[in-house]
Design an enzyme around this catalytic site. Structure first.
Site, PDB file in Angstrom:
ATOM      1  N   ASP A 107       0.094  -2.399   1.979  1.00  0.00           N
ATOM      2  CA  ASP A 107      -0.226  -2.075   3.477  1.00  0.00           C
ATOM      3  C   ASP A 107      -0.639  -3.005   3.938  1.00  0.00           C
ATOM      4  O   ASP A 107      -1.029  -4.387   3.387  1.00  0.00           O
ATOM      5  CB  ASP A 107      -0.511  -0.843   4.459  1.00  0.00           C
TER       6      ASP A 107
ATOM      7  N   LYS B 191       8.234   0.746   1.516  1.00  0.00           N
ATOM      8  CA  LYS B 191       5.893   0.198   1.925  1.00  0.00           C
ATOM      9  C   LYS B 191       5.855   1.898   2.293  1.00  0.00           C
ATOM     10  O   LYS B 191       5.049   2.659   1.296  1.00  0.00           O
ATOM     11  CB  LYS B 191       4.955  -0.429   2.933  1.00  0.00           C
TER      12      LYS B 191
END
Length: 214
Positions: A154, A136
């Site tokens: 996220d 991420k």
């Protein structure tokens, strides 16, 4: 939010989103190595925290970013970040590794991968020398310095994808394979809506947070 509402939101925010992505593209063309490393540090700070906390933390450590030891960086982060000692350790370790690996010549190192977007991300996310950066935040970092085509999965994005039925769960992917699988679903969703992936990422994040930040 139904797809019609998503399209309406996109039409309202498209100009602002594209302006933000254009600003990030300038970083890829013009930022020096110090700025590129600082952006990596920002993403180390946002992992498990917030963008706002990341911005505050960068401001606190900027004077010590290239010379401060673990204790100095920890002291600078007190009151700014929820994990001052751990994040200071990540910075010192990552800085030392990148100095040894590429002399902190961030642009040269990242451009070395050419058109291989996956190898570029793997260098950050799957590299034991780079601390505090998973898929991420590696995606987040690369997007923030002007690279395109990465999904930043996220909690806001994951919740939205689940709400639209794109994924079965809002839980974060725990492996590279799972991350890439969700990313592919998001790419398919972007294609189905006719919205560019990078623009969709900022749109969904903005719809949850009310902001278009990096």
């Amino acid at each position: 939010m139904h797809l019609e509402e998503l399209q309406k939101s996109y039409n309202e925010k498209r100009r602002q989103i594209r302006r933000r992505l254009a600003e990030l593209a300038v970083l890829r063309r013009e930022a020096d190595d110090a700025r590129l490393f600082e952006e990596l540090v920002f993403c180390i700070f946002t992992a498990g925290a917030s963008a706002r906390m990341g911005l505050r933390s960068v401001e606190c450590v900027r004077p010590h970013l290239f010379t401060g030891n673990h204790d100095r960086l920890t002291r600078a982060l007190l009151g700014a970040h929820r994990y001052p000692r751990a994040r200071a350790g990540y910075i010192v370790a990552t800085r030392g590794y990148l100095k040894k690996e590429c002399g902190l010549r961030m642009r040269e190192q990242l451009e070395h991968f050419g058109n291989d977007n996956q190898a570029r991300r793997d260098f950050l996310a799957a590299n034991p020398g780079v601390k505090g950066i998973g898929y991420k935040e590696a995606s987040h970092y690369l997007r923030n310095i002007g690279y395109r085509g990465y999904a930043i999965l996220d909690k806001h994005i994951l919740r939205t994808l689940a709400e639209y039925g794109v994924t079965d769960s809002p839980n974060p992917p725990t492996t590279k394979r799972k991350y890439l699988a969700v990313e592919e679903r998001m790419k398919d969703f972007a294609a189905a809506t006719g919205i560019d992936l990078d623009e969709l990422d900022l749109l969904l994040w903005s719809n949850k947070t009310g902001e278009i930040l990096k």
